[in-house]
Design a protein around this motif. Structure first.
Motif, mmCIF file in Angstrom:
data_model
loop_
_atom_site.group_PDB
_atom_site.id
_atom_site.type_symbol
_atom_site.label_atom_id
_atom_site.label_comp_id
_atom_site.label_asym_id
_atom_site.label_seq_id
_atom_site.Cartn_x
_atom_site.Cartn_y
_atom_site.Cartn_z
ATOM 1 N N UNK A 1 13.931 9.583 -1.522
ATOM 2 C CA UNK A 1 13.940 10.316 -0.356
ATOM 3 C C UNK A 1 12.672 9.439 0.485
ATOM 4 N N UNK A 2 11.206 9.911 0.158
ATOM 5 C CA UNK A 2 10.161 9.897 1.459
ATOM 6 C C UNK A 2 10.271 8.332 1.344
ATOM 7 N N UNK A 3 10.645 7.117 0.215
ATOM 8 C CA UNK A 3 10.514 5.581 1.263
ATOM 9 C C UNK A 3 11.545 6.154 2.569
ATOM 10 N N UNK A 4 12.772 6.107 2.611
ATOM 11 C CA UNK A 4 14.342 5.825 3.311
ATOM 12 C C UNK A 4 13.875 6.965 4.378
ATOM 13 N N UNK A 5 13.145 7.854 4.618
ATOM 14 C CA UNK A 5 13.262 8.660 5.923
ATOM 15 C C UNK A 5 12.346 8.719 6.592
ATOM 16 N N UNK A 6 10.757 7.905 5.812
ATOM 17 C CA UNK A 6 9.741 8.107 6.732
ATOM 18 C C UNK A 6 8.476 6.916 6.312
ATOM 19 N N UNK A 7 9.546 5.732 6.051
ATOM 20 C CA UNK A 7 8.803 4.409 5.341
ATOM 21 C C UNK A 7 8.335 4.240 7.603
ATOM 22 N N UNK B 1 0.681 -1.187 0.246
ATOM 23 C CA UNK B 1 -0.065 0.026 0.101
ATOM 24 C C UNK B 1 0.668 0.807 0.280
ATOM 25 N N UNK B 2 1.780 1.041 0.633
ATOM 26 C CA UNK B 2 2.683 2.795 0.840
ATOM 27 C C UNK B 2 3.569 2.911 -0.270
ATOM 28 N N UNK B 3 4.063 1.925 -0.745
ATOM 29 C CA UNK B 3 4.830 1.461 -1.677
ATOM 30 C C UNK B 3 3.664 2.474 -3.543
ATOM 31 N N UNK B 4 2.198 1.260 -3.550
ATOM 32 C CA UNK B 4 1.494 2.231 -4.340
ATOM 33 C C UNK B 4 1.138 4.030 -3.550
ATOM 34 N N UNK B 5 1.172 4.578 -3.219
ATOM 35 C CA UNK B 5 1.377 5.554 -2.757
ATOM 36 C C UNK B 5 2.955 6.155 -3.316
ATOM 37 N N UNK B 6 3.070 5.904 -3.426
ATOM 38 C CA UNK B 6 4.738 6.871 -3.687
ATOM 39 C C UNK B 6 4.897 6.782 -5.321
ATOM 40 N N UNK B 7 4.021 5.201 -5.572
ATOM 41 C CA UNK B 7 3.728 5.146 -7.690
ATOM 42 C C UNK B 7 2.879 6.164 -8.110
ATOM 43 N N UNK B 8 2.097 6.918 -7.142
ATOM 44 C CA UNK B 8 0.987 7.515 -7.643
ATOM 45 C C UNK B 8 0.869 8.334 -8.277
ATOM 46 N N UNK B 9 1.389 9.328 -8.605
ATOM 47 C CA UNK B 9 1.841 10.437 -9.723
ATOM 48 C C UNK B 9 2.242 9.629 -11.186
ATOM 49 N N UNK B 10 3.444 7.997 -11.027
ATOM 50 C CA UNK B 10 3.434 7.405 -12.270
ATOM 51 C C UNK B 10 2.104 7.372 -12.464
ATOM 52 N N UNK B 11 1.516 6.136 -11.854
ATOM 53 C CA UNK B 11 -0.416 5.576 -12.963
ATOM 54 C C UNK B 11 -0.700 6.668 -13.316
ATOM 55 N N UNK B 12 -0.603 8.591 -12.706
ATOM 56 C CA UNK B 12 -1.293 8.945 -13.533
ATOM 57 C C UNK B 12 -0.814 8.972 -14.866
ATOM 58 N N UNK B 13 0.704 9.424 -14.786
ATOM 59 C CA UNK B 13 1.215 10.032 -16.281
ATOM 60 C C UNK B 13 0.755 8.546 -17.145
#
Length: 444
Positions: A330-336, A278-290
């Motif tokens: 950056x988001x994953x390594x800092x906030x995962x 689920x967290x991975x999906x959140x990070x990938x969201x902008x690319x899904x729109x693209x």
């Protein structure tokens, strides 16, 4: 928003389509995150049961999403050729296909899901909770299909705003319904994970009605010609829709394979996998729109034989995703770790989920390249490779690799990094293949 994508600034078109779509998919993922959060509040078993059913749930999404992407490509190509009448005939056939898929998925899903859950080791309360969730979802699969196919038609004319509006509203409504159905109140007893599924189905039904209403107001459904059954349209649907459907279905089977191999590590690992995805999906969201924007742009410009615009679209999309990759890592390594703690305070769950996220951070750009180039191949009507690529990426290589890991009793992290390695190999291959197909179309 009804757009001719064969002229005008490509970057502007990409942003205009991708931003509403990304916002919508953000709230769609947060919708799923809300479900995960409430399941975690029930128990670790409930959270694991939700993760266990994810592969079956994803099959519904895969079939609906894959075939509906075929509709977007076919209608987009017809519009690019300025053949609106043919586009409207495709819409008629889309409705027929949607009804058939709804009946098929419901019947097959209800029959096979108990056996699949048991293969993954579910029994007793674990099995009961998993089935109480997935059975409700399967009975409401027609609503998912209605939403996906309606949105596919809107996407073909560059309209991603309607779907965004539904997903945003659906997210907030889901919070209310999840809380109500899980906790109980106002005459309803606490329903547990079954309540989470019931909330989802109610929202999908409302969304289907809203999208159909919005579609009815579009120019595509005005002055509809008489319906004429055309077997060639059905064949084109199957040729265009089956590869992405099989690709996405194999993704679901891939999740099943991963869950099968990690299940012996314990329920906490299955729960961690569900949260981390689920967290991975959140990070990938902008690319899904693209990805949605690329499919719409490529489809119309392929119909108009404007191959230079297609190449520019893909290059620009890949550059944007390179920036998104850096931000995502950056988001994953800092906030995962903090993100994992939102869903579970179990240290074993957090440790296992963090291992997955660190590997996933390295693979983010590979996923983005796969998404973009799949859209490219669909848009230029060359999707056949997707079946073979997905077969190797989702099933053959993971089964062989994970069997070796299991035989030598290797630690869990080998599985996480194995997934990252597989997706990178796949991305480099599809990048090379799609570029060759586009150059071939351009030269011809």
């Amino acid at each position: 928003m009804e757009t001719n994508l064969t002229s005008g600034d490509i970057k502007k078109h990409l942003r205009t389509i991708a931003i509403p779509s990304s916002v919508g998919y953000f709230f769609h993922t947060m919708f799923n995150v809300t479900d995960t959060y409430f399941a975690g509040n029930i128990s670790t078993t409930a959270l694991a049961s939700l993760s266990l059913t994810f592969s079956i749930f994803f099959v519904i999404i895969a079939v609906a999403g894959g075939m509906s992407q075929g509709a977007t490509a076919l209608i987009g190509n017809a519009l690019g050729q300025k053949d609106t009448n043919h586009a409207k005939q495709i819409i008629y056939h889309t409705v027929i296909l949607a009804i058939f898929l709804a009946i098929f998925l419901t019947i097959i899903g209800i029959i096979v899901s108990p056996y699949l859950m048991q293969i993954l080791g579910a029994k007793g309360v674990y099995l009961k909770e998993a089935l109480s969730y997935i059975n409700v979802i399967l009975y409401g699969s027609a609503f998912f299909i209605g939403v996906f196919f309606s949105n596919a038609i809107l996407n073909s004319i560059g309209n991603t705003v309607v779907f965004r509006n539904f997903l945003v509203a659906g997210f907030f409504l889901n919070i209310v319904l999840d809380y109500w159905f899980v906790k109980g109140g106002l005459g309803i007893s606490p329903l547990g994970v079954k309540g989470i599924a019931l909330a989802t189905i109610i929202i999908e039904f409302i969304g289907m009605l809203y999208l159909l209403y919005s579609l009815k107001k579009s120019y595509l459904l005005k002055e509809m010609p008489p319906f004429v059954f055309n077997i060639d349209i059905i064949k084109a649907f199957l040729k265009q829709g089956l590869p992405p459907t099989v690709n996405m279905s194999l993704m679901a089977l891939g999740m099943f394979v991963i869950t099968y191999f990690i299940a012996p590590f314990g329920k906490h690992v299955v729960a961690a996998y569900g949260i981390a995805v689920r967290i991975e999906q959140i990070v990938l969201l902008p690319s899904i729109g693209i990805n949605v924007a690329v499919l719409a742009l490529v489809s119309q410009n392929n119909g108009a034989k404007l191959y230079g615009r297609i190449k520019d679209t893909v290059i620009y999309a890949q550059k944007i995703c390179l920036v998104l990759w850096a931000i995502g890592m950056l988001l994953i390594y800092l906030g995962g770790e903090l993100a994992l703690k939102i869903f579970s305070h179990d240290t074993l769950v957090i440790e296992a989920g963090l291992g997955y996220l660190y590997a996933a951070a390295i693979a983010l750009y590979a996923y983005m390249l796969v998404f973009i180039n799949i859209s490219l191949l669909q848009g230029i009507k060359q999707p056949a490779l997707l079946i073979y690529l997905s077969l190797f990426r989702q099933l053959i290589i993971p089964i062989v690799l994970f069997s070796i890991f299991a035989f030598f009793k290797l630690p869990l992290d080998f599985y996480w990094w194995g997934i990252a390695g597989i997706i990178w190999i796949s991305a480099l291959f599809i990048l090379w293949y799609a570029r060759g197909k586009l150059n071939s179309a351009y030269n011809n």
